[in-house]
Design a protein around this motif. Structure first.
Motif, mmCIF file in Angstrom:
data_model
loop_
_atom_site.group_PDB
_atom_site.id
_atom_site.type_symbol
_atom_site.label_atom_id
_atom_site.label_comp_id
_atom_site.label_asym_id
_atom_site.label_seq_id
_atom_site.Cartn_x
_atom_site.Cartn_y
_atom_site.Cartn_z
ATOM 1 N N LYS A 139 -1.802 -0.080 0.414
ATOM 2 C CA LYS A 139 -3.097 -0.574 0.885
ATOM 3 C C LYS A 139 -3.260 -0.270 2.372
ATOM 4 C CE LYS A 139 -6.307 -4.295 1.000
ATOM 5 N NZ LYS A 139 -6.590 -5.696 1.141
ATOM 6 N N PRO A 146 7.478 3.221 1.387
ATOM 7 C CA PRO A 146 6.785 4.251 0.597
ATOM 8 C C PRO A 146 6.467 5.502 1.406
ATOM 9 C CG PRO A 146 5.359 2.334 0.911
ATOM 10 C CD PRO A 146 6.713 1.954 1.404
ATOM 11 N N GLY A 201 -2.260 -7.276 -1.641
ATOM 12 C CA GLY A 201 -1.318 -6.507 -2.459
ATOM 13 C C GLY A 201 -0.829 -7.233 -3.696
ATOM 14 N N GLN A 275 7.366 -12.605 -6.187
ATOM 15 C CA GLN A 275 6.638 -12.116 -5.008
ATOM 16 C C GLN A 275 5.342 -12.883 -4.838
ATOM 17 O OE1 GLN A 275 4.379 -8.600 -5.065
ATOM 18 N NE2 GLN A 275 4.069 -8.651 -2.874
HETATM 19 O O1 PA5 Z 1 1.386 -8.681 -1.158
HETATM 20 C C1 PA5 Z 1 1.377 -7.973 -0.173
HETATM 21 O O2 PA5 Z 1 0.392 -7.894 0.586
HETATM 22 C C2 PA5 Z 1 2.578 -7.116 0.184
HETATM 23 O O3 PA5 Z 1 3.646 -7.350 -0.651
HETATM 24 C C3 PA5 Z 1 2.212 -5.649 0.119
HETATM 25 O O4 PA5 Z 1 1.771 -5.334 -1.177
HETATM 26 C C4 PA5 Z 1 3.397 -4.757 0.479
HETATM 27 O O5 PA5 Z 1 3.897 -5.107 1.731
HETATM 28 C C5 PA5 Z 1 2.985 -3.287 0.488
HETATM 29 O O6 PA5 Z 1 1.937 -3.078 1.366
HETATM 30 P P1 PA5 Z 1 1.059 -1.764 1.337
HETATM 31 O O7 PA5 Z 1 0.361 -1.688 0.038
HETATM 32 O O8 PA5 Z 1 0.121 -1.917 2.490
HETATM 33 O O9 PA5 Z 1 2.007 -0.601 1.527
#
Ligand code: PA5
Length: 437
Positions: A139, A146, A201, A275
């Motif tokens: 995002k 990543p 996310g 999570q």
């Molecule tokens: O729930 C969340 O916001 C986080 O776990 C994100 O999904 C995670 O840090 C990955 O972020 P991003 O999609 O910006 O790479």
């Protein structure tokens, strides 16, 4: 429909304790619905299931069909909310030995959810000589894990299959305008999907973040969304019940919630749930610690602690009524293993008795539980479960008095890592951190 039952929580807390939280839970649900609570710019998930239109679903399905047809492997690159939802649903729906069987479509693999050197090495060596593609999901478009995996995999893909193949078989899912990944995707001409601004996310599994990898794996995203719509448009009662009960238990000293499954295919559903609840509620010095176990496997490891350890835990048990396949225990004339008393029983029946016995034993040992019943494990029930947990999480977070939609604590390790890696802008912290090591 999935169902919730909290009578085995009584004892640790009374019906009055739970009922006393009714108005707090209802106020929290109203705050969510009215959008006037903390983090209210991240409430897009609330009506997401019913707002996904035909055009969005068809675009995802079309892209998935192309990747499935052209590729033997598709690597979904992402971490946290950009990884766990898709992983959870795919694992829950897949043949558990699919990796060792012939496949008619692309297999979905995951990367960018760790920085394990050997992990990426092994993945890259597996991909050599195959036709493959990448779905890169971030995002923010700037997350380190990543980004590293994508740089390496993109390089390998371009090198082995050519830049043209790469640009046709890399799909980016990111913010509509911001972030390094958006810029890169535009420059390279990748197909892209957008993560809506107002969906965080960990609440994004029903956006292309989850739906595209799930569709590439060959599963029915329309049924998944339809299940979520049923939950969105149904009564709030199950979510209120869960939020009220877990908050009552927390207030009574039960600081750890263990999500229990008796189906190995639900392992990653628990990772996704941890999570969702961990990042949403664990802040301001508060929050239930979300843990998980896979039973009966973990009854032979964590079972001892759960039965007899510190009495600060409760369980939320995922129970599944109907399995997809029948396996019957055969009769054996010699009966040397002494199992003839269950000859003719289905394994599911034995598993269910193990579950009932465990629930009773744990209640007797001072571990109350909440039971969530799934009629079976399919796209529709998983859609229901995803939405159920998301909404209950929003309600529960507001009941706790935190902003369930931010994650400020995640930044601390990143700052230290950047400083230790010598990223520019972090010079001041580097020496101080190194002196402490
Ligand atoms: O729930 C969340 O916001 C986080 O776990 C994100 O999904 C995670 O840090 C990955 O972020 P991003 O999609 O910006 O790479």
């Amino acid at each position: 429909m999935i169902k919730i039952e909290n009578k085995a929580a009584l004892g640790a807390v009374s019906e009055n304790d739970i009922n006393a939280l009714r108005s707090v839970a209802e106020t929290a649900a109203r705050t969510l619905a009215d959008g006037d609570g903390a983090g209210n710019d991240f409430l897009g998930w609330l009506h997401l299931p019913s707002s996904i239109d035909e055009a969005q679903l068809s675009a995802i399905e079309l892209c998935a069909a192309r990747l499935r047809q052209d590729c033997e492997f598709v690597v979904a690159v992402g971490i946290g909310g950009s990884y766990l939802g898709a992983k959870a649903v795919i694992e829950a729906l897949s043949d558990q030995f699919a990796a060792y069987k012939q496949s008619s479509g692309a297999r979905v693999l995951f990367a960018g959810n760790n920085i394990g050197e050997d992990y990426l090495h092994d993945l890259m060596s597996l991909l050599k000589g195959h036709k493959w593609g990448i779905i890169v999901i971030s995002k923010s478009g700037t997350t380190t894990e990543p980004a590293i995996a994508f740089r390496l995999l993109k390089g390998q893909l371009e090198h082995e299959l050519g830049r043209e193949w790469a640009s046709r078989h890399i799909v980016a899912i990111t913010d509509a305008a911001r972030g390094a990944l958006r810029g890169l995707a535009t420059q390279e001409g990748y197909e892209t999907f957008v993560i809506p601004d107002n969906v965080g996310g960990r609440f994004s599994v029903l956006t292309p973040v989850g739906l595209l990898p799930i569709a590439v794996a060959g599963f029915d995203i329309r049924a998944l969304v339809a299940g979520a719509v049923e939950m969105e448009q149904g009564s709030d009662e199950p979510m209120l019940c869960y939020a009220q009960t877990r908050n009552a238990l927390y207030r009574a000293g039960k600081k750890v919630e263990i999500l229990v499954n008796f189906e190995p295919r639900l392992h990653f559903l628990a990772e996704w749930w941890k999570q969702l609840y961990g990042e949403s509620e664990g802040k301001d010095g508060k929050g239930i610690f979300p843990a998980s176990v896979d039973f009966t496997t973990d009854l032979h490891s964590m079972g001892q602690w759960i039965q007899d350890g510190e009495r600060t835990i409760f369980e939320t048990v995922l129970t599944v009524e109907r399995q997809h396949h029948e396996v019957v225990i055969p009769h054996d004339e010699a009966d040397l293993d002494g199992l003839n008393y269950i000859a003719g029983c289905r394994l599911g029946e034995v598993n269910h008795k193990a579950e009932l016995g465990t629930r009773l034993a744990h209640v007797d040992g001072g571990v109350p539980n909440v039971v969530i019943t799934l009629p079976t494990i399919d796209e529709r029930t998983l859609g229901q479960l995803v939405y159920f947990f998301e909404k209950a999480c929003g309600i529960s977070g507001y009941m706790l008095g935190v902003n369930p939609f931010n994650q400020p604590g995640v930044e601390a390790y990143k700052k230290n890592m950047f400083a230790l890696l010598g990223k520019s802008g972090y010079e001041a912290q580097t020496a101080a951190l190194e002196a402490r090591l």
